[in-house]
Design a protein around this motif. Sequence first.
Motif, PDB file in Angstrom:
ATOM      1  N   LEU A 174      -3.301  -9.960   8.109  1.00 24.34           N
ATOM      2  CA  LEU A 174      -2.423  -8.802   8.129  1.00 24.34           C
ATOM      3  C   LEU A 174      -1.774  -8.612   6.763  1.00 24.34           C
ATOM      4  N   THR A 175      -1.467  -9.713   6.117  1.00 20.97           N
ATOM      5  CA  THR A 175      -0.984  -9.698   4.740  1.00 20.97           C
ATOM      6  C   THR A 175      -1.646 -10.848   4.010  1.00 20.97           C
ATOM      7  N   GLY A 176      -1.578 -10.820   2.684  1.00 21.30           N
ATOM      8  CA  GLY A 176      -2.271 -11.851   1.924  1.00 21.30           C
ATOM      9  C   GLY A 176      -1.762 -11.958   0.501  1.00 21.30           C
ATOM     10  N   TRP A 177      -2.403 -12.851  -0.265  1.00 19.46           N
ATOM     11  CA  TRP A 177      -1.967 -13.147  -1.626  1.00 19.46           C
ATOM     12  C   TRP A 177      -2.104 -11.937  -2.544  1.00 19.46           C
ATOM     13  N   ALA A 178      -3.163 -11.162  -2.389  1.00 19.51           N
ATOM     14  CA  ALA A 178      -3.326  -9.960  -3.212  1.00 19.51           C
ATOM     15  C   ALA A 178      -2.286  -8.907  -2.839  1.00 19.51           C
ATOM     16  N   GLN A 179      -1.930  -8.822  -1.556  1.00 20.68           N
ATOM     17  CA  GLN A 179      -0.993  -7.796  -1.108  1.00 20.68           C
ATOM     18  C   GLN A 179       0.424  -8.031  -1.630  1.00 20.68           C
ATOM     19  N   VAL A 180       0.788  -9.292  -1.873  1.00 24.76           N
ATOM     20  CA  VAL A 180       2.155  -9.568  -2.339  1.00 24.76           C
ATOM     21  C   VAL A 180       2.226  -9.690  -3.857  1.00 24.76           C
ATOM     22  N   ASN A 181       1.089  -9.500  -4.535  1.00 24.13           N
ATOM     23  CA  ASN A 181       1.082  -9.615  -5.997  1.00 24.13           C
ATOM     24  C   ASN A 181       0.596  -8.338  -6.685  1.00 24.13           C
ATOM     25  N   GLY A 182       0.703  -7.219  -5.976  1.00 25.02           N
ATOM     26  CA  GLY A 182       0.340  -5.954  -6.613  1.00 25.02           C
ATOM     27  C   GLY A 182      -0.322  -4.962  -5.686  1.00 25.02           C
ATOM     28  N   ASN A 183      -1.129  -5.444  -4.760  1.00 22.10           N
ATOM     29  CA  ASN A 183      -1.793  -4.638  -3.745  1.00 22.10           C
ATOM     30  C   ASN A 183      -2.453  -3.380  -4.314  1.00 22.10           C
ATOM     31  N   THR A 184      -1.958  -2.207  -3.986  1.00 16.60           N
ATOM     32  CA  THR A 184      -2.626  -0.962  -4.383  1.00 16.60           C
ATOM     33  C   THR A 184      -2.567  -0.705  -5.882  1.00 16.60           C
ATOM     34  N   LEU A 185      -1.699  -1.417  -6.593  1.00 21.20           N
ATOM     35  CA  LEU A 185      -1.613  -1.251  -8.052  1.00 21.20           C
ATOM     36  C   LEU A 185      -2.674  -2.053  -8.783  1.00 21.20           C
ATOM     37  N   LEU A 186      -3.368  -2.928  -8.060  1.00 22.53           N
ATOM     38  CA  LEU A 186      -4.367  -3.809  -8.667  1.00 22.53           C
ATOM     39  C   LEU A 186      -5.740  -3.160  -8.673  1.00 22.53           C
ATOM     40  N   SER A 187      -6.598  -3.608  -9.593  1.00 21.30           N
ATOM     41  CA  SER A 187      -8.004  -3.219  -9.546  1.00 21.30           C
ATOM     42  C   SER A 187      -8.708  -4.031  -8.463  1.00 21.30           C
ATOM     43  N   ASP A 188      -9.888  -3.569  -8.051  1.00 26.11           N
ATOM     44  CA  ASP A 188     -10.655  -4.323  -7.057  1.00 26.11           C
ATOM     45  C   ASP A 188     -10.948  -5.730  -7.538  1.00 26.11           C
ATOM     46  N   GLU A 189     -11.248  -5.878  -8.835  1.00 25.59           N
ATOM     47  CA  GLU A 189     -11.558  -7.201  -9.385  1.00 25.59           C
ATOM     48  C   GLU A 189     -10.343  -8.115  -9.319  1.00 25.59           C
ATOM     49  N   ASP A 190      -9.133  -7.552  -9.599  1.00 26.95           N
ATOM     50  CA  ASP A 190      -7.904  -8.348  -9.508  1.00 26.95           C
ATOM     51  C   ASP A 190      -7.682  -8.844  -8.078  1.00 26.95           C
ATOM     52  N   LYS A 191      -7.876  -7.940  -7.118  1.00 26.72           N
ATOM     53  CA  LYS A 191      -7.693  -8.324  -5.712  1.00 26.72           C
ATOM     54  C   LYS A 191      -8.653  -9.439  -5.318  1.00 26.72           C
ATOM     55  N   LEU A 192      -9.915  -9.322  -5.761  1.00 28.52           N
ATOM     56  CA  LEU A 192     -10.904 -10.341  -5.421  1.00 28.52           C
ATOM     57  C   LEU A 192     -10.520 -11.691  -6.014  1.00 28.52           C
ATOM     58  N   ALA A 193     -10.087 -11.703  -7.263  1.00 26.76           N
ATOM     59  CA  ALA A 193      -9.692 -12.961  -7.899  1.00 26.76           C
ATOM     60  C   ALA A 193      -8.529 -13.606  -7.153  1.00 26.76           C
ATOM     61  N   LEU A 194      -7.541 -12.802  -6.754  1.00 25.68           N
ATOM     62  CA  LEU A 194      -6.396 -13.333  -6.010  1.00 25.68           C
ATOM     63  C   LEU A 194      -6.825 -13.845  -4.634  1.00 25.68           C
ATOM     64  N   VAL A 221       7.974  -4.891   1.354  1.00 24.61           N
ATOM     65  CA  VAL A 221       8.363  -3.827   2.280  1.00 24.61           C
ATOM     66  C   VAL A 221       9.712  -3.218   1.870  1.00 24.61           C
ATOM     67  N   LEU A 222      10.640  -4.073   1.422  1.00 25.50           N
ATOM     68  CA  LEU A 222      11.985  -3.594   1.082  1.00 25.50           C
ATOM     69  C   LEU A 222      12.059  -2.963  -0.306  1.00 25.50           C
ATOM     70  N   HIS A 223      11.320  -3.510  -1.264  1.00 25.33           N
ATOM     71  CA  HIS A 223      11.500  -3.108  -2.658  1.00 25.33           C
ATOM     72  C   HIS A 223      10.275  -2.461  -3.288  1.00 25.33           C
ATOM     73  N   GLY A 224       9.158  -2.435  -2.595  1.00 30.20           N
ATOM     74  CA  GLY A 224       7.970  -1.805  -3.133  1.00 30.20           C
ATOM     75  C   GLY A 224       7.061  -2.792  -3.855  1.00 30.20           C
ATOM     76  N   GLU A 225       5.917  -2.282  -4.299  1.00 32.80           N
ATOM     77  CA  GLU A 225       4.889  -3.130  -4.923  1.00 32.80           C
ATOM     78  C   GLU A 225       5.076  -3.234  -6.428  1.00 32.80           C
ATOM     79  N   ARG A 226       4.810  -4.442  -6.964  1.00 36.86           N
ATOM     80  CA  ARG A 226       4.812  -4.683  -8.410  1.00 36.86           C
ATOM     81  C   ARG A 226       3.710  -5.677  -8.735  1.00 36.86           C
ATOM     82  N   ILE A 227       3.034  -5.459  -9.850  1.00 40.08           N
ATOM     83  CA  ILE A 227       1.976  -6.386 -10.252  1.00 40.08           C
ATOM     84  C   ILE A 227       2.602  -7.661 -10.809  1.00 40.08           C
ATOM     85  N   ASN A 228       2.164  -8.790 -10.285  1.00 43.62           N
ATOM     86  CA  ASN A 228       2.621 -10.098 -10.761  1.00 43.62           C
ATOM     87  C   ASN A 228       1.560 -10.624 -11.734  1.00 43.62           C
ATOM     88  N   GLN A 229       1.705 -10.280 -13.017  1.00 46.89           N
ATOM     89  CA  GLN A 229       0.683 -10.619 -14.005  1.00 46.89           C
ATOM     90  C   GLN A 229       0.420 -12.122 -14.125  1.00 46.89           C
TER      91      GLN A 229
END
Length: 583
Positions: A516-536, A560-568
Amino acid sequence: MKIVVVASLAYSLINFRGALLGEMVAAGHDVIACAPDQDAEIIAALAERGISFRQIPMDRAGTNPIADLATLRALVGLFRAERPDIVLAYTQKPIVYAGLATRIVGKMRFFAMVSGLGHVFSEGEGSWLVRTILSRLYRVAIAHASAVFVFNGDDAGEMRALGILRPHHRVIQVPGSGVDLSRFPRRDLPLGAPVFLLVARLLRGKGLGEFVDAARQVRRQHPECRFLILGPRDANPDCVGEDELRRWAEEGVVDYLGETRNVAPHLAAASVFVLPTYYREGLPRTILEAMATGRAIITTDTPGCRETVIGGENGFLVPPRNSTALAEAMLCFAREPMLAATMGARSHDFAVETFAVEKVNAILLGAMRLRPGDPPDPVQPRRAPIRRAVDIAVSVVAGILLLPFIALLALFVSLSMGRPVLFAQVRGGQGGRAFRLVKFRTMTDARDRTGQLLPDDARITGFGRFLRRSRLDELPELWNILKGDMSLIGPRPLLPGWAPGGTESIAQRAVMRPGLTGWAQVNGNTLLSDEDKLALDLWYVDHASLRTDISIIARTIGVVLHGERINQPEVRRAYAGHHRRGS
């Protein structure tokens, strides 16, 4: 790595798998071979290759469930004691009970080698009840197999039709067990009249009756032709009786040569090799050995046999259970003295091109990642009872507590976008298994004048944007979690065909249930590229732990409270780990 190989007959460990086991040892692996019979000669040959042997109880042809439970118990005990990295099993009972044992013990990769479906699955043979029970046992045993090796496409098709193989299975077709060309070099044909040789266990399904009847027909026209049968008796109820063998010999139509562990001189003394089987073969090793020796082949147009004959070039395919067609094929060699030599030469070339054991073993070792320098293959985790219990408990409790809120959201969706309120889509789950993911609908069905759906941006509503941003559209996925399609935490389920890192990376990612949620979702989610999501996602598969899961839950609340941000920093760490694992 430590590898356990499970067989139903000790002799097969050297005769069929000796070269493969030897290459495993040469690659630096610790190999343990298992079989039910204590064969001193085979055990000594294994020891010479650096392979240890363990005896396990197993009734190869029996149907006693108590005896089979003893086999399962012994394999579970062996795997718990040895803790192998890989288990390779071949033939029916080893596949079924080794597969079940690996699921019970867990934390090891399992490979099933289907060297033929056997008597139970032969057309017109076997009990429907036994076939049904065996199919279900197969299905459970190989459910989490890292790969299933098959010797012919017909077996793979039959296993899919029976539900044994599912869409997520990694199925690899190999050209049989292969043949050692140094043990079976090309030999000159014997002088004189044609000699037809059948080598097989003395089972009726191997076509012994048809062979004898065809021999009678041929000898009426060419009494100089000889017909030989070589092979052991078997505990299988389909075995030809001693009285019948004696009658054939007394009739003078065929000669029974007994059994041997060295078929090479018998192949050299034959002109044509015959296997009129209707038994459900994988890819008969005896045919491969005859081909390597340079012998023309007559066999049936059945699964596993048809792969060995190029019609009219190295032999003939005949219908099963048809002694007349078999006799006609034999007569071709009696009428044309040079045909056996011409076809035999093509057989040898075909064996070298396709069936050399080195080529087969390269496929097997590569698929199991056992060659030096091969990247590691992730162990497909067994269903962790605690994790699954948490998933069930949370989905049930959350579903009950949130039911009024979910009903309210459904009402707002219905009022703002119409019905249905849920959106269902096929996604890829654990092991690539497809399932239907359910979410709240976030877009209308607005269309242009031609009836085509408008672009997504034109169809999404304000309430739909709110649902997506707050992740509330995913609340219905609690149903997927309860069903076992998903987990609370894991890589997000993918759309079919999505593979930015290649199919191998997607297979590595799919060893876990999607979440339902995962490591990619809490480290950027929709702001990430597909390759970034796969690596995470791949980083999470390698580092999943209770501590990481708690961190993901806490970060999900923050998103959910503060929105998405990329965790470089996390993205860079994921890429570093991804490259180290060889992807």
